[in-house]
Design a protein around this motif. Structure first.
Motif, PDB file in Angstrom:
ATOM      1  N   ALA A   1       0.798  -1.197  -0.185  1.00  0.00           N
ATOM      2  CA  ALA A   1       0.122   0.037   0.099  1.00  0.00           C
ATOM      3  C   ALA A   1       0.871   1.179  -0.034  1.00  0.00           C
ATOM      4  CB  ALA A   1      -0.914   0.014   1.462  1.00  0.00           C
TER       5      ALA A   1
ATOM      6  N   ARG B   1      -3.953   1.260   6.172  1.00  0.00           N
ATOM      7  CA  ARG B   1      -5.060   0.777   5.474  1.00  0.00           C
ATOM      8  C   ARG B   1      -6.118   1.977   5.610  1.00  0.00           C
ATOM      9  NH1 ARG B   1      -5.740  -4.694   5.074  1.00  0.00           N
ATOM     10  NH2 ARG B   1      -7.427  -3.760   3.857  1.00  0.00           N
ATOM     11  N   TRP B   2      -6.895   2.000   4.651  1.00  0.00           N
ATOM     12  CA  TRP B   2      -7.915   2.948   4.507  1.00  0.00           C
ATOM     13  C   TRP B   2      -9.346   2.009   4.178  1.00  0.00           C
ATOM     14  CZ3 TRP B   2      -3.274   3.253   2.192  1.00  0.00           C
ATOM     15  CH2 TRP B   2      -2.618   4.180   2.627  1.00  0.00           C
TER      16      TRP B   2
ATOM     17  N   ASP C   1     -10.081  -0.190   0.804  1.00  0.00           N
ATOM     18  CA  ASP C   1      -8.847  -0.090  -0.007  1.00  0.00           C
ATOM     19  C   ASP C   1      -8.355  -1.185  -0.990  1.00  0.00           C
ATOM     20  OD1 ASP C   1      -7.800  -1.791   1.699  1.00  0.00           O
ATOM     21  OD2 ASP C   1      -6.181  -0.397   2.457  1.00  0.00           O
TER      22      ASP C   1
END
Length: 145
Positions: A39, A109-110, A113
């Motif tokens: 990420a 983290r989103w 995602d």
């Protein structure tokens, strides 16, 4: 593998290129190679002394790596707006560890995602019935730092 052959040890000694995020007395953090990023903002926290994995790292080293990972996780929420992080580690010959040097991945983290870091399969290995008691006994009789 000894520390002379270890890519992380060589980077710590200044041999090779690394983008360092933080350098501390017992642990350091760097960006993985772009092709290896899970990420945007992914960081690797590595022990400054050579240990193959968590099993043979000193308690002080494990603590330093964990505390730096926490520091980075806290900063990620502020700097990149991550609503969470995954902390990933593989230690030992049968763990799919790619670099034989104790390290953890801190992956921001989103929401939604698209990254799936939770295992999607389970081990088919079986253990004897008394494994819990044996583990409890081993922990109760182990010398503690």
């Amino acid at each position: 593998m000894n520390s002379e052959e270890c890519i992380f040890c060589n980077l710590l000694r200044g041999h090779g290129e690394a983008v360092w995020i933080a350098r501390r007395e017992r642990a350091s953090a760097l960006r993985p190679l772009e092709a290896d990023q899970l990420a945007p903002g992914h960081a690797l926290v590595i022990s400054n002394d050579h240990a193959l994995g968590i099993q043979d790292a000193s308690p002080q080293t494990v603590e330093a790596v964990a505390l730096l990972a926490q520091e980075i996780a806290q900063a990620m929420s502020q700097v990149v707006g991550a609503g969470g992080v995954n902390i990933l580690n593989a230690s030992g010959a049968d763990s799919d560890q790619s670099v034989l040097h104790f390290h953890v991945h801190v992956v921001p983290r989103w929401h939604a995602d698209g990254l799936d870091t939770w295992p999607s399969t389970v081990s088919t290995h079986t253990l004897d019935h008394g494994w819990t008691s044996a583990l409890q006994h081993a922990l109760a009789t182990a010398s503690r730092p």
